[in-house]
Design a protein around this motif. Structure first.
Motif, PDB file in Angstrom:
ATOM      1  N   SER A  21     -31.641  12.870  -6.782  1.00 14.48           N
ATOM      2  CA  SER A  21     -31.043  13.895  -5.919  1.00 14.48           C
ATOM      3  C   SER A  21     -30.006  14.734  -6.664  1.00 14.48           C
ATOM      4  N   ILE A  23     -27.318  13.896  -8.316  1.00  9.20           N
ATOM      5  CA  ILE A  23     -25.926  13.461  -8.317  1.00  9.20           C
ATOM      6  C   ILE A  23     -25.600  13.059  -9.749  1.00  9.20           C
ATOM      7  N   THR A  25     -23.231  11.467 -12.643  1.00 13.25           N
ATOM      8  CA  THR A  25     -22.153  10.525 -12.918  1.00 13.25           C
ATOM      9  C   THR A  25     -22.101  10.294 -14.426  1.00 13.25           C
TER      10      THR A  25
END
Length: 63
Positions: A21, A23, A25
């Motif tokens: 998705s 995201i 990190t």
């Protein structure tokens, strides 16, 4: 002792892990370091060496 190869200087690399998705990190890639007894300047010492240097024969192992 730092997590760095004493022969080639390979160390920790930092980057971004991205999920499906998107995201983002931060993550780290750690080299495969092994503590081996090697000949350094004519004397046997324990040093951290990456497995690529061990496999390619860049390190003379001490007995």
């Amino acid at each position: 002792m730092a997590r760095k190869c004493s022969v080639c200087g390979k160390g920790i690399t930092v980057g971004i892990k991205m999920s499906h998705s998107h995201i983002r990190t931060k993550r780290t890639w750690v080299p495969n370091l092994q503590r081996v007894k090697a000949v350094v300047d004519g004397t046997p010492r324990k040093v951290l060496v990456c497995t690529r240097c061990l496999r390619s024969g860049k390190v003379q192992r001490a007995i």
